[in-house]
Motif scaffolding. Sequence first.
Motif, PDB file in Angstrom:
ATOM      1  N   THR A 256       0.913  -1.273  -0.001  1.00  0.00           N
ATOM      2  CA  THR A 256      -0.250  -0.089  -0.070  1.00  0.00           C
ATOM      3  C   THR A 256       0.796   1.230  -0.112  1.00  0.00           C
ATOM      4  OG1 THR A 256      -0.158   0.099   2.476  1.00  0.00           O
ATOM      5  CG2 THR A 256      -1.830  -1.307   1.084  1.00  0.00           C
ATOM      6  N   LYS A 257       0.312   2.353  -0.109  1.00  0.00           N
ATOM      7  CA  LYS A 257       1.066   3.679  -0.259  1.00  0.00           C
ATOM      8  C   LYS A 257       1.494   3.891   1.137  1.00  0.00           C
ATOM      9  CE  LYS A 257      -1.292   5.825  -4.177  1.00  0.00           C
ATOM     10  NZ  LYS A 257      -2.089   6.841  -4.692  1.00  0.00           N
ATOM     11  N   ASP A 258       0.764   3.460   2.143  1.00  0.00           N
ATOM     12  CA  ASP A 258       1.323   3.770   3.409  1.00  0.00           C
ATOM     13  C   ASP A 258       2.563   3.039   3.948  1.00  0.00           C
ATOM     14  OD1 ASP A 258      -0.740   5.524   3.888  1.00  0.00           O
ATOM     15  OD2 ASP A 258      -1.886   3.953   4.614  1.00  0.00           O
ATOM     16  N   THR A 259       2.735   1.785   3.426  1.00  0.00           N
ATOM     17  CA  THR A 259       3.717   0.987   3.470  1.00  0.00           C
ATOM     18  C   THR A 259       5.274   1.077   2.795  1.00  0.00           C
ATOM     19  OG1 THR A 259       3.047  -0.746   2.203  1.00  0.00           O
ATOM     20  CG2 THR A 259       2.281  -1.011   4.493  1.00  0.00           C
ATOM     21  N   LEU A 260       4.672   1.965   1.815  1.00  0.00           N
ATOM     22  CA  LEU A 260       6.124   2.216   0.859  1.00  0.00           C
ATOM     23  C   LEU A 260       6.857   3.480   1.513  1.00  0.00           C
ATOM     24  CD1 LEU A 260       4.484   1.785  -2.678  1.00  0.00           C
ATOM     25  CD2 LEU A 260       6.037   0.297  -1.407  1.00  0.00           C
ATOM     26  N   PRO A 261       8.185   3.477   1.182  1.00  0.00           N
ATOM     27  CA  PRO A 261       8.759   4.854   1.779  1.00  0.00           C
ATOM     28  C   PRO A 261       8.453   6.031   0.740  1.00  0.00           C
ATOM     29  CG  PRO A 261      10.380   3.360   0.557  1.00  0.00           C
ATOM     30  CD  PRO A 261       9.046   2.708   0.775  1.00  0.00           C
ATOM     31  N   SER A 262       8.271   7.182   1.555  1.00  0.00           N
ATOM     32  CA  SER A 262       8.072   8.282   0.709  1.00  0.00           C
ATOM     33  C   SER A 262       8.983   9.451   1.171  1.00  0.00           C
ATOM     34  CB  SER A 262       6.559   8.571   1.346  1.00  0.00           C
ATOM     35  OG  SER A 262       6.526   9.097   2.618  1.00  0.00           O
ATOM     36  N   PHE A 263       9.212  10.182   0.023  1.00  0.00           N
ATOM     37  CA  PHE A 263      10.270  11.267   0.171  1.00  0.00           C
ATOM     38  C   PHE A 263       9.700  12.505   0.434  1.00  0.00           C
ATOM     39  CE2 PHE A 263       8.887  11.102  -4.207  1.00  0.00           C
ATOM     40  CZ  PHE A 263       8.861  12.297  -4.531  1.00  0.00           C
ATOM     41  N   GLU A 264      10.148  13.491   1.275  1.00  0.00           N
ATOM     42  CA  GLU A 264       9.646  14.608   1.936  1.00  0.00           C
ATOM     43  C   GLU A 264      10.465  15.731   1.522  1.00  0.00           C
ATOM     44  OE1 GLU A 264       8.595  14.554   6.004  1.00  0.00           O
ATOM     45  OE2 GLU A 264       6.913  12.859   5.648  1.00  0.00           O
TER      46      GLU A 264
ATOM     47  N   LYS B  35      -3.377   5.222 -17.875  1.00  0.00           N
ATOM     48  CA  LYS B  35      -3.573   3.628 -17.287  1.00  0.00           C
ATOM     49  C   LYS B  35      -4.295   3.942 -15.831  1.00  0.00           C
ATOM     50  CE  LYS B  35       0.355   1.322 -19.423  1.00  0.00           C
ATOM     51  NZ  LYS B  35       1.414   0.777 -19.237  1.00  0.00           N
ATOM     52  N   ARG B  36      -3.952   4.942 -15.179  1.00  0.00           N
ATOM     53  CA  ARG B  36      -4.268   5.120 -13.937  1.00  0.00           C
ATOM     54  C   ARG B  36      -5.615   5.949 -13.601  1.00  0.00           C
ATOM     55  NH1 ARG B  36       0.752   4.111 -14.317  1.00  0.00           N
ATOM     56  NH2 ARG B  36       1.890   3.164 -12.948  1.00  0.00           N
ATOM     57  N   SER B  37      -5.893   6.835 -14.675  1.00  0.00           N
ATOM     58  CA  SER B  37      -7.034   7.751 -14.457  1.00  0.00           C
ATOM     59  C   SER B  37      -8.171   7.512 -15.565  1.00  0.00           C
ATOM     60  CB  SER B  37      -6.630   9.167 -14.676  1.00  0.00           C
ATOM     61  OG  SER B  37      -6.090   9.294 -15.810  1.00  0.00           O
ATOM     62  N   GLY B  38      -7.809   6.829 -16.556  1.00  0.00           N
ATOM     63  CA  GLY B  38      -8.751   6.420 -17.393  1.00  0.00           C
ATOM     64  C   GLY B  38      -9.446   4.843 -17.463  1.00  0.00           C
ATOM     65  N   PHE B  39     -10.448   4.519 -18.254  1.00  0.00           N
ATOM     66  CA  PHE B  39     -11.006   3.194 -18.164  1.00  0.00           C
ATOM     67  C   PHE B  39     -10.318   2.409 -19.184  1.00  0.00           C
ATOM     68  CE2 PHE B  39     -13.984   0.412 -20.383  1.00  0.00           C
ATOM     69  CZ  PHE B  39     -14.415  -0.232 -19.388  1.00  0.00           C
ATOM     70  N   ARG B  40      -9.639   1.478 -18.698  1.00  0.00           N
ATOM     71  CA  ARG B  40      -8.504   0.476 -19.112  1.00  0.00           C
ATOM     72  C   ARG B  40      -7.824   1.008 -19.901  1.00  0.00           C
ATOM     73  NH1 ARG B  40     -12.824  -4.308 -21.154  1.00  0.00           N
ATOM     74  NH2 ARG B  40     -13.671  -4.778 -18.787  1.00  0.00           N
TER      75      ARG B  40
ATOM     76  N   HIS C  15       3.969 -11.123 -10.931  1.00  0.00           N
ATOM     77  CA  HIS C  15       2.732 -11.161 -10.606  1.00  0.00           C
ATOM     78  C   HIS C  15       2.342 -10.007  -9.404  1.00  0.00           C
ATOM     79  CE1 HIS C  15       4.056 -13.439  -7.052  1.00  0.00           C
ATOM     80  NE2 HIS C  15       2.928 -13.047  -6.567  1.00  0.00           N
ATOM     81  N   ARG C  16       3.555  -9.342  -8.822  1.00  0.00           N
ATOM     82  CA  ARG C  16       3.252  -8.329  -7.939  1.00  0.00           C
ATOM     83  C   ARG C  16       3.222  -7.099  -8.628  1.00  0.00           C
ATOM     84  NH1 ARG C  16       5.540 -10.695  -2.419  1.00  0.00           N
ATOM     85  NH2 ARG C  16       4.180 -12.235  -1.938  1.00  0.00           N
ATOM     86  N   LEU C  17       3.636  -6.960  -9.890  1.00  0.00           N
ATOM     87  CA  LEU C  17       3.882  -5.685 -10.512  1.00  0.00           C
ATOM     88  C   LEU C  17       2.779  -4.615 -10.712  1.00  0.00           C
ATOM     89  CD1 LEU C  17       6.489  -6.741 -13.381  1.00  0.00           C
ATOM     90  CD2 LEU C  17       6.875  -5.358 -11.195  1.00  0.00           C
ATOM     91  N   PRO C  18       1.541  -5.468 -10.920  1.00  0.00           N
ATOM     92  CA  PRO C  18       0.354  -4.408 -11.042  1.00  0.00           C
ATOM     93  C   PRO C  18      -0.056  -3.775  -9.782  1.00  0.00           C
ATOM     94  CG  PRO C  18      -0.288  -6.452 -11.998  1.00  0.00           C
ATOM     95  CD  PRO C  18       1.233  -6.832 -11.487  1.00  0.00           C
ATOM     96  N   GLN C  19       0.379  -4.457  -8.483  1.00  0.00           N
ATOM     97  CA  GLN C  19       0.077  -3.630  -7.269  1.00  0.00           C
ATOM     98  C   GLN C  19       1.167  -2.714  -7.056  1.00  0.00           C
ATOM     99  OE1 GLN C  19       0.255  -6.605  -4.200  1.00  0.00           O
ATOM    100  NE2 GLN C  19      -1.248  -7.824  -5.097  1.00  0.00           N
ATOM    101  N   LEU C  20       2.377  -2.916  -7.600  1.00  0.00           N
ATOM    102  CA  LEU C  20       3.163  -1.692  -7.296  1.00  0.00           C
ATOM    103  C   LEU C  20       2.983  -0.706  -8.495  1.00  0.00           C
ATOM    104  CD1 LEU C  20       6.002  -1.089  -5.885  1.00  0.00           C
ATOM    105  CD2 LEU C  20       7.042  -2.144  -7.757  1.00  0.00           C
ATOM    106  N   ALA C  21       2.434  -0.863  -9.480  1.00  0.00           N
ATOM    107  CA  ALA C  21       2.050   0.192 -10.500  1.00  0.00           C
ATOM    108  C   ALA C  21       1.282   1.155 -10.092  1.00  0.00           C
ATOM    109  CB  ALA C  21       1.674  -0.352 -12.096  1.00  0.00           C
ATOM    110  N   SER C  22       0.026   0.428  -9.344  1.00  0.00           N
ATOM    111  CA  SER C  22      -0.910   1.432  -8.826  1.00  0.00           C
ATOM    112  C   SER C  22      -0.493   2.352  -7.582  1.00  0.00           C
ATOM    113  CB  SER C  22      -2.090   0.437  -8.411  1.00  0.00           C
ATOM    114  OG  SER C  22      -1.801  -0.288  -7.235  1.00  0.00           O
ATOM    115  N   ALA C  23       0.805   2.045  -7.012  1.00  0.00           N
ATOM    116  CA  ALA C  23       1.110   2.792  -6.015  1.00  0.00           C
ATOM    117  C   ALA C  23       2.193   3.926  -6.356  1.00  0.00           C
ATOM    118  CB  ALA C  23       1.995   2.167  -5.066  1.00  0.00           C
TER     119      ALA C  23
END
Length: 353
Positions: A48-56, A255-260, A86-94
Motif C-alpha cells: 500500500t502507499k502507507d507501507t512504501l517509503p515516501s520522500f519529503e 492507465k491510472r485515471s482512464g477506463f482500461r 505477478h506483484r507488478l500491477p500492485q506496485l504500478a498502482s502505487a
Amino acid sequence: MLYDLNIAWSPHTKPAELERTLRFSASLGYDVVAVNHTIGGQIPANLTKDTLPSFELPVSSSPSKPKLPTVLRRATVVLTEPAQHHRLPQLASAYDILAVRPQTDDAFSAACQSLNDISIISLDMTVRQPFTFRPKPCMFAVSRGIRFEVCYSQVLQGPVPAHVLGPKGNKDWNSGYSGGADARARAAFIGNVSSLIRATRGRGIVISSEAQSVLGLRGPADVMNLLHVWGLPADRAKEGLSVLPRSVVVNEGLKRSGFRGVIDIISSADPVQGDVEMAEAVNGKAEIATGNPQGNRGKKSKNQESNKKRKNDDAETLDAGGDGEGQPISKRQEKRLRAAMRKKQIDAGTADV
C-alpha cells in the motif's frame, strides 16, 4: 518540455540533498522530474502507499532559490526471478511510473515481450550484460510502447550504490553496483549503448540521468552531444529528452485515471442545438427501422400516394388509346387495351349500319 525520469533516491537520501538536486535540475531546464526508488529485494506482499517509503521536501519560501520542477514518483524493480512478475500491477498502482531492470536473459525477454504493467526498461550499462541486445525482441518492445532507458550519470559518477538494491552480500542484487566508474566501466557503458542503438535503430530510447546528487546532472545540450558521440542521432537524442518521456508520462497517467487505459472522462458537456437536432433525426430513423407505428404510418401513406398516382397514369393512358411509350406494359394492361380497341371497332361498325 524537457524530462528527466530518473533521479536516484533511497531512504538514506537526505531531504536537503534531494531538494538541492531537484532545484538544480529545474535551473538546467528540466520541467518534469521523476524521483526513482529502486527495489532490489522481493516486493512486499501487502503493498500500500502507507507501507512504501515516501520522500519529503522541505518547504522553503526563499525567492532567490529556483523553483521546483514537477515531481513524479517512480519505482524500478530489479527483476531476477519470474515470481516477481505477478506483484507488478500492485506496485504500478502505487507509483506514477513503473520500470524494471532485468538481470537475466529470461527477465529481459519477459520485459520485452510479455510484461504489460511496465513502461521503461532501465539497464545498468557499466557492466557486461548476461544477454545480448537482439533486434527482434528490442523492436518488439518498442512497438509495444516500452522505452529503453540510458542513464548518462552512470559513466560520470558510477552506478547506484549497493545499499539501494538490497542487503549486503547478495551477489544477484549487488553485482556491478559497488565501486565507481573506472575505465573498464566506461568502456562497457559505451559498448552497451552502441549495441542498444544498433538493435533499436535509435528508436524508443529515453535519456535520463540517474543522478545521486547535483554532480551527476548535465544540461540538455551536453547530454545530446554525449549521446551523439556514442552513436545516437541528434534528432533521436532530442526525442529522448522530450517526446518519448512525455509519451511515457501521458500513457501512465491514462492507465491510472482512464477506463482500461483507453478513455479518460473529464466532464459531461451540455447539449447544443445542433446535437439535439441530430439526435432527433437519428431517433426518427430508429423508430422507422424498429417498426414504430407512426413511422410505418408515414411510410404507408407515401406508398399509397405513389400507387394511386401510378394507377391514374395507367387509366389516362388507356383512355387516350396510347400504348404507354417509354414505359413497359404488363400483360393485363395489354389485354385491356385490346378489348377496348375491339369494342371501338364494333361500335364503329354498328354506327355505319
